[in-house]
Every structure is written in C-alpha cells, then in structure tokens.
Enzyme design. Sequence first.
Site, PDB file in Angstrom:
ATOM      1  N   LYS A  39      62.280  99.815 100.140  1.00 62.14           N
ATOM      2  CA  LYS A  39      62.209  98.517 100.323  1.00 62.14           C
ATOM      3  C   LYS A  39      63.960  98.916 100.983  1.00 62.14           C
ATOM      4  O   LYS A  39      64.250  98.650 102.022  1.00 62.14           O
ATOM      5  CB  LYS A  39      62.350  97.619  99.185  1.00 62.14           C
ATOM      6  CG  LYS A  39      63.554  96.475  99.335  1.00 62.14           C
ATOM      7  CD  LYS A  39      64.415  96.150  97.533  1.00 62.14           C
ATOM      8  CE  LYS A  39      64.855  94.972  98.135  1.00 62.14           C
ATOM      9  NZ  LYS A  39      65.866  94.928  98.501  1.00 62.14           N
ATOM     10  N   ASN A  40      64.447  99.589 100.264  1.00 66.08           N
ATOM     11  CA  ASN A  40      65.993  99.496 100.984  1.00 66.08           C
ATOM     12  C   ASN A  40      66.206 100.514 102.477  1.00 66.08           C
ATOM     13  O   ASN A  40      67.734 100.366 103.019  1.00 66.08           O
ATOM     14  CB  ASN A  40      67.178 100.662  99.792  1.00 66.08           C
ATOM     15  CG  ASN A  40      66.759  99.630  98.614  1.00 66.08           C
ATOM     16  OD1 ASN A  40      67.454  98.572  98.679  1.00 66.08           O
ATOM     17  ND2 ASN A  40      67.529 100.381  97.719  1.00 66.08           N
ATOM     18  N   ARG A  54      70.722  90.031 101.046  1.00 64.76           N
ATOM     19  CA  ARG A  54      71.860  90.966 100.911  1.00 64.76           C
ATOM     20  C   ARG A  54      71.667  91.581 102.414  1.00 64.76           C
ATOM     21  O   ARG A  54      72.192  91.534 102.861  1.00 64.76           O
ATOM     22  CB  ARG A  54      71.953  91.986 100.108  1.00 64.76           C
ATOM     23  CG  ARG A  54      73.203  92.614 100.380  1.00 64.76           C
ATOM     24  CD  ARG A  54      74.280  91.778  99.867  1.00 64.76           C
ATOM     25  NE  ARG A  54      75.659  92.174  99.892  1.00 64.76           N
ATOM     26  CZ  ARG A  54      76.838  92.013  99.852  1.00 64.76           C
ATOM     27  NH1 ARG A  54      76.628  90.868  99.751  1.00 64.76           N
ATOM     28  NH2 ARG A  54      78.418  92.750  99.768  1.00 64.76           N
ATOM     29  N   CYS A  68      70.644  89.427  95.136  1.00 70.84           N
ATOM     30  CA  CYS A  68      71.178  89.532  94.051  1.00 70.84           C
ATOM     31  C   CYS A  68      72.342  89.411  93.915  1.00 70.84           C
ATOM     32  O   CYS A  68      73.525  89.290  94.323  1.00 70.84           O
ATOM     33  CB  CYS A  68      70.593  90.741  93.107  1.00 70.84           C
ATOM     34  SG  CYS A  68      68.640  90.485  93.034  1.00 70.84           S
ATOM     35  N   ARG A 127      80.734  91.929  95.867  1.00 69.47           N
ATOM     36  CA  ARG A 127      79.934  93.690  97.108  1.00 69.47           C
ATOM     37  C   ARG A 127      80.539  92.787  98.459  1.00 69.47           C
ATOM     38  O   ARG A 127      79.584  92.400  99.044  1.00 69.47           O
ATOM     39  CB  ARG A 127      78.464  93.327  97.103  1.00 69.47           C
ATOM     40  CG  ARG A 127      77.918  92.942  95.131  1.00 69.47           C
ATOM     41  CD  ARG A 127      76.587  94.056  95.542  1.00 69.47           C
ATOM     42  NE  ARG A 127      75.165  92.710  95.646  1.00 69.47           N
ATOM     43  CZ  ARG A 127      74.328  93.069  96.136  1.00 69.47           C
ATOM     44  NH1 ARG A 127      73.655  94.240  96.309  1.00 69.47           N
ATOM     45  NH2 ARG A 127      73.584  91.785  96.048  1.00 69.47           N
ATOM     46  N   PRO A 128      82.056  93.366  98.467  1.00 71.41           N
ATOM     47  CA  PRO A 128      82.247  92.726  99.960  1.00 71.41           C
ATOM     48  C   PRO A 128      82.021  93.317 101.015  1.00 71.41           C
ATOM     49  O   PRO A 128      81.604  94.856 100.507  1.00 71.41           O
ATOM     50  CB  PRO A 128      84.431  93.315  99.151  1.00 71.41           C
ATOM     51  CG  PRO A 128      83.771  93.688  98.437  1.00 71.41           C
ATOM     52  CD  PRO A 128      82.339  93.885  97.434  1.00 71.41           C
ATOM     53  N   ASP A 143      83.639  93.642 103.534  1.00 67.38           N
ATOM     54  CA  ASP A 143      85.078  95.198 104.047  1.00 67.38           C
ATOM     55  C   ASP A 143      85.134  96.292 105.170  1.00 67.38           C
ATOM     56  O   ASP A 143      85.493  95.868 106.147  1.00 67.38           O
ATOM     57  CB  ASP A 143      86.176  95.149 103.475  1.00 67.38           C
ATOM     58  CG  ASP A 143      86.133  94.061 102.332  1.00 67.38           C
ATOM     59  OD1 ASP A 143      85.940  92.513 102.829  1.00 67.38           O
ATOM     60  OD2 ASP A 143      87.699  93.693 101.660  1.00 67.38           O
ATOM     61  N   ASP A 184      70.014 101.467  91.122  1.00 64.33           N
ATOM     62  CA  ASP A 184      68.907 100.402  90.963  1.00 64.33           C
ATOM     63  C   ASP A 184      67.929 100.903  89.603  1.00 64.33           C
ATOM     64  O   ASP A 184      67.187 100.433  89.301  1.00 64.33           O
ATOM     65  CB  ASP A 184      68.554 100.568  91.960  1.00 64.33           C
ATOM     66  CG  ASP A 184      69.139 100.136  93.576  1.00 64.33           C
ATOM     67  OD1 ASP A 184      70.150  99.195  93.588  1.00 64.33           O
ATOM     68  OD2 ASP A 184      68.647  99.689  93.892  1.00 64.33           O
ATOM     69  N   ILE A 223      78.604 101.495  90.329  1.00 61.72           N
ATOM     70  CA  ILE A 223      78.760 101.019  91.360  1.00 61.72           C
ATOM     71  C   ILE A 223      78.853  99.546  90.860  1.00 61.72           C
ATOM     72  O   ILE A 223      79.780  99.075  91.844  1.00 61.72           O
ATOM     73  CB  ILE A 223      77.495 101.669  92.139  1.00 61.72           C
ATOM     74  CG1 ILE A 223      77.300 102.912  91.914  1.00 61.72           C
ATOM     75  CG2 ILE A 223      77.165 100.824  93.333  1.00 61.72           C
ATOM     76  CD1 ILE A 223      78.351 103.769  92.418  1.00 61.72           C
ATOM     77  N   ARG A 228      60.631  90.381  95.417  1.00 61.07           N
ATOM     78  CA  ARG A 228      61.676  91.113  96.610  1.00 61.07           C
ATOM     79  C   ARG A 228      62.019  92.776  96.737  1.00 61.07           C
ATOM     80  O   ARG A 228      62.291  93.203  97.324  1.00 61.07           O
ATOM     81  CB  ARG A 228      63.039  90.581  96.331  1.00 61.07           C
ATOM     82  CG  ARG A 228      63.022  89.140  96.446  1.00 61.07           C
ATOM     83  CD  ARG A 228      65.117  88.974  96.661  1.00 61.07           C
ATOM     84  NE  ARG A 228      65.667  90.196  97.160  1.00 61.07           N
ATOM     85  CZ  ARG A 228      66.314  90.373  96.484  1.00 61.07           C
ATOM     86  NH1 ARG A 228      66.740  91.052  95.273  1.00 61.07           N
ATOM     87  NH2 ARG A 228      67.128  91.745  97.795  1.00 61.07           N
TER      88      ARG A 228
END
Length: 422
Positions: free
Chosen positions: A24-25, A97, A121, A126-127, A129, A309, A331, A401
């Site tokens: 998925k990632n 995301r 989620c 979870r910026p 930047d 995860d 994290i 998801r």
Amino acid sequence: MMMELIKIEGGRPLSGTVKIDSAKNSTVALIPASILAESPVTLENIPSIVDVERLGEMIEQLGGTYRYDGDDDEDFIIDPTNLQNIPLLEGPVTQLRASYYFLGALLAKFKEVKIGMPGGCYLGPRPIDLHLKGFEALGATIEQEGGTIYMRAERLKGAKIYLDFPSVGATINIMIAASKAEGTTVIENAAKEPEIVDLSNLLNNMGAKIRGAGTDEIRIQGVDRLRGTRHAIIPDRIEAGTYIALAAAAAEEVKIDNIIPTHLDALISKLQEMGVDIEINTDSVTVRGGKALKAVDFKTSIYPGLATDLQQPLVTLVTQSDGVGMVEDTIYSDRFRNCYELNKMGANIRVQGNSAIIQGATPLRGARVMATDLRAGASLVIAALIAEGVTEIGNTYHIDRGYSNIEEKLTNLGAKIWREKE
C-alpha cells in the site's frame, strides 16, 4: 445512515496459507508519480484497497484515465496523456493522506499546483513542512490559505536538501519533483524504506536518473521527459507483519507467503525474543502457535527499525504475553487510541503520552469497538480472533484502506468473520 460492522467470532485456531498483496505505501506513491509519464504506465499486482480507487478518481479529476486489466484485474493502467492542471480542492484529496504526492507530481509536470490539504487517519500532528521546504529549495513559491496549498515555479532547479527528519513522505515528494528539475538534486538524511527504493525503480524505468535510494543520500539528475513503463510493486511489509503478528496470536500453523523477509528483520527479531516459533524462508515465513509468550518492551523507529505501522498489531499480541511490556512510539504520538478499545475487551493497558504499559496475559472477550485508524483496525481484528464470543468492529472503512479481501483471507485460514449493516 447505516453503519457497516465487521463481526468476528473468536476462539478458532487458524491454519493454512495467506498470500500478501503489493505494498500500500508504495502504491499510493507510485500512482501519483506515474502522471509524469507522457504515455501509459502499468502497475502490476495492484492491491484491491480503497486508496487506489481514490487516487484513480483524482487522476480522472485531472483529465487522465485509469483502468484495471489482467485475468484478475491485477494490473492498474494509468493514462496521463490528456492530463490538465486542474485544482484538486475537494473529494478524494480530503480523504487520504497520500494525496499530497500530487504536490510533487503536478509541480514537476506543470510547474504549478493548487490542492486541498490531505486527509487520512489522524495519528497526531503530521505536518508537511519538510515537503514544502524541499519544494522551495527547488525553486517553488508557496502560498497557504485556509485548507489550500498553491505552488508555482518558473522553473525547477536542482538543489542540495537536508531533511531535519528522514521523512518517507518528504523524501518521496522531493524525488518526484526533482526527477524533472534542471540539474542535480541531492537529498541528505533521506528515508531508507523499501518503498523509497520501489519508487526509484519506477522512475528510473520511466527514464529518470536516480541513485542512492535505500541510503541516506539520494542523487537525482533531472531529465526533460519521462515515458510510460510497466512496473511490479513490491510486497506489502506492513500487511505481512500484521498477519505474522496475527498468526503468533491465533494460529496453529500459518504460512505468510509472497513477502521479503529482510524487510521485516526488526519485527521478526522482536517476535523471536517473545518466544514465537517462526520459520524463515526465501519469500515466506511460517508461524506456529501454542507456545507461551513473554512480554517484551519495544520502540518504533525509522527503517530498518520497527515500523510504527506495526506497533498497534504488536500491542494486541503483548496483551497475550506473560509479564509487563512497555511500548514507545517515537514516530506518531497519537497511535494508542486502539488501547482504549482493547481495554473494553479485557486488556490491561495504561497509556502515558507516547508510551503504553501493557499487563499480560489477559483473556479477551467480545465487545463492540471502533477502528480509530487503519492499523488500530488491524489490532482489533487480531484481538477479536482470540477473544471469547463475538466482537463487532465499527469504522470498517479504515481497515479497507490497507487490507484487501480481509474476510476472504481470514475465512480461508479458518476464522468466522462477516459483515453486517445496521
């Protein structure tokens, strides 16, 4: 509005083989990266998850097309030929995301992008930047107003970019944008996850010039054009790790097939420390249950450490282990909301900031619980499989998801699992 529930009757020992899908990632980065090509891109062995459909819808919003092909619709073909630079302000962009990978892809393709802030989620702050810092280094100007990001650049020019934290998302987004920048971009303190290597392989097959993926320094020499290609996605190490933890909790003997075991070294080592009987093969592992497990402490960290995860599925396993275990997530600070749901089922977990103290072993019983995010849903599925009675899990869309065909896979292993609406 009707709510869909996943229901599981626990206490059935599992046995058999489960085949792991593609990552998925990786997939959620490969699909946006594919729009840089000037002809169709085929991604092989596409996982059947909701995020794929949403990313496909975003491509359609931009004027491109996607379709499934192959005997089991295992190929996903993206045609970006007629893509237009249309603002992505609502719909799928707000629901996942990974929509932020269109920032780098559209900036590279059109030198201009207007997009709504990504959804997904909630796991604490979870910026993005670091993403924006990278784009600015490449020459983009950035404006943010409300929930919209607007970026533009006369041209993108290679730069040396140091990431304050080896963010997977920022590394991927900068790689995508830099693949069509003028000159050479160097990403220092880059993320090293296998998904980074997978993206590099796709882009290089499209004609990019990327070296160093999988190390902490990645060099990208920009090119003018990228072409369509065919690419096989790597197996999903998080799905694999989830089923390994699931098997350790609930199996007589289960083989987890189609994996790359070296991607899971940290998890396997921790499970062996707990006393799990696990046999490692070239592209599979076999887990045998029935042994008493001991509680362990563990901490998540960047790859090749233990993946955040996999923290939540592991927490469920520790509830069934003798002793006290402490878990720290370095994290994501808010990845312990599943613990409150597990406590409803009889677990004894105390959350303190970004840590949890787990007293095991505690018998679990069926209850009505809610999947607060994707991996929390996985942890509750594992708990339900070992609990006495029936567990009802709400917010099933989180689970869908990231885990395709979960009922079929678990049923084939001997579980009693079904869905109902109410």
